[in-house]
Design a protein around this motif. Structure first.
Motif, PDB file in Angstrom:
ATOM      1  N   LEU A  62       0.835  -1.203   0.000  1.00  0.00           N
ATOM      2  CA  LEU A  62       0.000   0.000   0.000  1.00  0.00           C
ATOM      3  C   LEU A  62       0.871   1.256   0.000  1.00  0.00           C
ATOM      4  O   LEU A  62       0.623   2.203  -0.749  1.00  0.00           O
ATOM      5  CB  LEU A  62      -0.941  -0.008   1.221  1.00  0.00           C
ATOM      6  N   LYS A  63       1.917   1.242   0.832  1.00  0.00           N
ATOM      7  CA  LYS A  63       2.788   2.414   0.933  1.00  0.00           C
ATOM      8  C   LYS A  63       3.455   2.698  -0.421  1.00  0.00           C
ATOM      9  O   LYS A  63       3.491   3.839  -0.886  1.00  0.00           O
ATOM     10  CB  LYS A  63       3.843   2.171   2.019  1.00  0.00           C
ATOM     11  N   ALA A  64       3.956   1.641  -1.060  1.00  0.00           N
ATOM     12  CA  ALA A  64       4.598   1.820  -2.376  1.00  0.00           C
ATOM     13  C   ALA A  64       3.597   2.395  -3.376  1.00  0.00           C
ATOM     14  O   ALA A  64       3.934   3.285  -4.165  1.00  0.00           O
ATOM     15  CB  ALA A  64       5.153   0.486  -2.871  1.00  0.00           C
ATOM     16  N   CYS A  65       2.351   1.909  -3.320  1.00  0.00           N
ATOM     17  CA  CYS A  65       1.336   2.418  -4.252  1.00  0.00           C
ATOM     18  C   CYS A  65       1.044   3.883  -3.987  1.00  0.00           C
ATOM     19  O   CYS A  65       0.847   4.671  -4.922  1.00  0.00           O
ATOM     20  CB  CYS A  65       0.044   1.597  -4.126  1.00  0.00           C
ATOM     21  N   GLN A  66       0.990   4.261  -2.708  1.00  0.00           N
ATOM     22  CA  GLN A  66       0.704   5.660  -2.366  1.00  0.00           C
ATOM     23  C   GLN A  66       1.807   6.595  -2.842  1.00  0.00           C
ATOM     24  O   GLN A  66       1.557   7.756  -3.127  1.00  0.00           O
ATOM     25  CB  GLN A  66       0.503   5.804  -0.856  1.00  0.00           C
ATOM     26  N   GLU A  67       3.025   6.075  -2.930  1.00  0.00           N
ATOM     27  CA  GLU A  67       4.155   6.928  -3.314  1.00  0.00           C
ATOM     28  C   GLU A  67       4.460   6.894  -4.808  1.00  0.00           C
ATOM     29  O   GLU A  67       5.298   7.639  -5.298  1.00  0.00           O
ATOM     30  CB  GLU A  67       5.401   6.505  -2.510  1.00  0.00           C
ATOM     31  N   ALA A  68       3.767   6.001  -5.533  1.00  0.00           N
ATOM     32  CA  ALA A  68       4.115   5.793  -6.943  1.00  0.00           C
ATOM     33  C   ALA A  68       3.553   6.891  -7.843  1.00  0.00           C
ATOM     34  O   ALA A  68       2.541   7.524  -7.519  1.00  0.00           O
ATOM     35  CB  ALA A  68       3.576   4.446  -7.410  1.00  0.00           C
ATOM     36  N   ASP A  69       4.185   7.083  -8.988  1.00  0.00           N
ATOM     37  CA  ASP A  69       3.617   7.967 -10.009  1.00  0.00           C
ATOM     38  C   ASP A  69       2.462   7.279 -10.717  1.00  0.00           C
ATOM     39  O   ASP A  69       1.565   7.942 -11.232  1.00  0.00           O
ATOM     40  CB  ASP A  69       4.691   8.364 -11.023  1.00  0.00           C
ATOM     41  N   ALA A  70       2.502   5.946 -10.774  1.00  0.00           N
ATOM     42  CA  ALA A  70       1.396   5.175 -11.347  1.00  0.00           C
ATOM     43  C   ALA A  70       1.601   3.702 -11.009  1.00  0.00           C
ATOM     44  O   ALA A  70       2.702   3.281 -10.643  1.00  0.00           O
ATOM     45  CB  ALA A  70       1.344   5.343 -12.863  1.00  0.00           C
ATOM     46  N   ILE A  71       0.510   2.949 -11.122  1.00  0.00           N
ATOM     47  CA  ILE A  71       0.530   1.527 -10.751  1.00  0.00           C
ATOM     48  C   ILE A  71       0.063   0.702 -11.946  1.00  0.00           C
ATOM     49  O   ILE A  71      -1.000   0.961 -12.521  1.00  0.00           O
ATOM     50  CB  ILE A  71      -0.415   1.288  -9.553  1.00  0.00           C
ATOM     51  N   LEU A  72       0.853  -0.295 -12.297  1.00  0.00           N
ATOM     52  CA  LEU A  72       0.457  -1.244 -13.350  1.00  0.00           C
ATOM     53  C   LEU A  72       0.091  -2.548 -12.662  1.00  0.00           C
ATOM     54  O   LEU A  72       0.884  -3.091 -11.892  1.00  0.00           O
ATOM     55  CB  LEU A  72       1.621  -1.476 -14.314  1.00  0.00           C
ATOM     56  N   ARG A 322      -0.154   7.838 -20.861  1.00  0.00           N
ATOM     57  CA  ARG A 322      -0.933   9.010 -21.292  1.00  0.00           C
ATOM     58  C   ARG A 322      -1.534   9.753 -20.102  1.00  0.00           C
ATOM     59  O   ARG A 322      -1.388  10.978 -19.990  1.00  0.00           O
ATOM     60  CB  ARG A 322      -2.040   8.542 -22.229  1.00  0.00           C
ATOM     61  N   TYR A 323      -2.212   9.037 -19.233  1.00  0.00           N
ATOM     62  CA  TYR A 323      -2.998   9.692 -18.178  1.00  0.00           C
ATOM     63  C   TYR A 323      -2.179  10.067 -16.940  1.00  0.00           C
ATOM     64  O   TYR A 323      -2.434  11.090 -16.319  1.00  0.00           O
ATOM     65  CB  TYR A 323      -4.156   8.798 -17.746  1.00  0.00           C
ATOM     66  N   SER A 324      -1.232   9.208 -16.541  1.00  0.00           N
ATOM     67  CA  SER A 324      -0.502   9.520 -15.307  1.00  0.00           C
ATOM     68  C   SER A 324       0.812  10.235 -15.563  1.00  0.00           C
ATOM     69  O   SER A 324       1.281  10.977 -14.707  1.00  0.00           O
ATOM     70  CB  SER A 324      -0.235   8.246 -14.482  1.00  0.00           C
ATOM     71  N   LEU A 325       1.429  10.000 -16.732  1.00  0.00           N
ATOM     72  CA  LEU A 325       2.739  10.599 -16.963  1.00  0.00           C
ATOM     73  C   LEU A 325       2.713  11.685 -18.038  1.00  0.00           C
ATOM     74  O   LEU A 325       3.712  12.366 -18.242  1.00  0.00           O
ATOM     75  CB  LEU A 325       3.760   9.509 -17.330  1.00  0.00           C
TER      76      LEU A 325
END
Ligand code: NAD
Ligand code: IPM
Ligand code: K
Ligand code: MN
Length: 378
Positions: A62-72, A322-325
């Motif tokens: 969860l922490k990694a997801c909260q800090e990420a620019d996007a999640i695949l 496209r959407y996150s970066l």
């Protein structure tokens, strides 16, 4: 050089198989560009996380997801952690979506290539020209209303779930649908889908959608469809629903799987889950994180065989760029590479296809070819 941190959640079943190909595609666009670099890191999520930590969404993930620019993401779930298991993967996915506030689930359903018309179970004249985007409310409705499991007492004979929506929840998803509709030229029509002839939550839905669009986006065309007949039109006359299908959580879940019959396979369709409307790929692009995943599940019936279709996940990676970066060029390049691989004059003139589309190439081989094509598309 811009550096982006992408968290990768392969998950269970075919999840890791299809994600591996999307990861190679992302690594390829990263290597080909001198403007940006993608740093990818995998984390445990879903059934595999239950096996190693006892919970589907470990705090470190969860922490990694909260800090990420996007999640695949790939997919989670499977018979090993089935509906009777004490701890299940699916609540982990709902918790992740909810915690990140990802209320807008965007699921485009169109033909990646006209060459797929050959394989659509619908007649070509019905499938050709279908271009729908399902905008599904993702963190409300019956998925998140109070529920009661059947008790353990032998005479306990009820269980229930509650479908609940607030004005504010309907307003914000309506605005996302409207902004997606307005980003197209000409603007797309909005088809709001509900069950207002029976459900109170649907009557609220219909009223709020109508008022929000009338007050804030009067230029957009809106109609209302009942979900039962909308399901019928998706397979009999889908072009009637071209544009944006705006609907609540459960209806959107069902209708988006159903719409995958149009291009011919569930394995083709991507999705983005966002905390707002996608930003336009322009100078005033505003970055927003999100989860990008194919709309399908872990496909236990074909997992481990190396035959899953990776295209839904690869197109999800394009949506991520496209959407996150805000990286429109490599996103387009990936979409073009997918189209090209489907159009290759091979395998009897039908392009390269995995088994779900009647072909005989494996997940890896299709991924290889997409990567090869991508390298020629600079
Ligand atoms: P599913 O989407 O996994 O599979 C449905 C059918 O489509 C299967 O026959 C499968 O083989 C086929 N299919 C799906 N993706 C494919 C691909 N990429 N290539 C070729 N064929 C593909 O649905 P299900 O079997 O009902 O669910 C299995 C598990 O997945 C359940 O535990 C469910 O909760 C979970 N699930 C997870 C997600 C997610 O992670 N977001 C989404 C849907 C289902
Ligand atoms: C999806 C899935 C999920 C949903 C499940 C696995 C919780 O079906 O992503 O479409 O119902 O949202
Ligand atoms: K998925
Ligand atoms: Mn689903």
């Amino acid at each position: 050089m811009l550096t982006f941190r992408i968290v990768v959640l392969p998950g269970d079943g075919i999840g890791p198989e299809v994600v591996a190909e999307a990861v190679r595609v992302l690594q390829t666009v990263s290597e080909l560009s001198s403007d940006f670099e993608l740093k990818l890191e995998s984390h445990e999520f879903g059934g595999c996380a239950i096996d190693s930590t006892g919970e589907p969404l470990p705090p470190s993930t969860l922490k990694a997801c909260q800090e990420a620019d996007a999640i695949l993401m790939g997919s989670i779930g499977g018979p090993k952690w089935g509906v009777n298991a004490k701890v299940r993967p699916e609540p982990g996915l709902l918790a992740l979506r909810k915690t990140l506030g990802l209320y807008a689930n965007i699921r485009p359903a169109n033909l990646a290539s006209d060459s797929l018309l050959e394989y659509s179970p619908l007649r070509p004249e019905i499938a050709k020209g279908v271009d729908m985007i399902v905008v599904r409310e993702l963190i409300g409705g019956v998925y998140f209303g109070t529920r009661k499991e059947q008790g353990v007492a032998p005479d306990e004979e009820v269980a229930w779930d509650t479908m609940i929506y607030s004005v504010q929840e309907v307003q914000r998803i309506t605005r996302v649908a409207a902004q997606i509709a307005l980003a197209a030229d000409p603007p797309l029509d909005i088809h709001s889908v509900d069950k207002a002839n029976v459900l109170a939550s649907s009557r609220l839905w219909r009223k709020v959608v109508t008022e929000t669009l009338k007050n804030e986006f009067p230029q957009l065309k809106l109609d209302h469809q009942l979900v039962d007949s909308a399901a019928m039109f998706i397979v009999s006359n889908p072009k009637k629903l071209n544009g944006v299908i705006l609907t609540e959580n459960l209806f959107g879940d069902i209708l988006s799987d159903q719409s995958s019959v149009i291009p011919g396979s569930l394995g083709l369709l991507p999705s983005a889950s966002l905390a707002g409307a996608p930003s336009a790929p322009s100078a005033d692009f505003k970055p927003t994180s999100g989860i990008y995943e194919p709309i399908h599940g872990s496909a236990p019936d074909i997992a481990g065989q190396g035959i899953a279709n990776p295209i839904g996940t690869i197109l999800s990676a394009a949506m991520l760029l496209r959407y996150s970066l805000g990286l429109e060029k490599p996103a387009k390049a990936i979409e073009n590479a997918v189209r090209k691989v489907l159009d290759l004059p091979e395998a009897g003139g039908f392009g390269l296809r995995t088994a779900d589309l009647g072909g005989n190439v494996g997940t890896k081989e299709l991924g290889n070819r997409i990567v090869d094509i991508l390298k020629t598309l600079r």
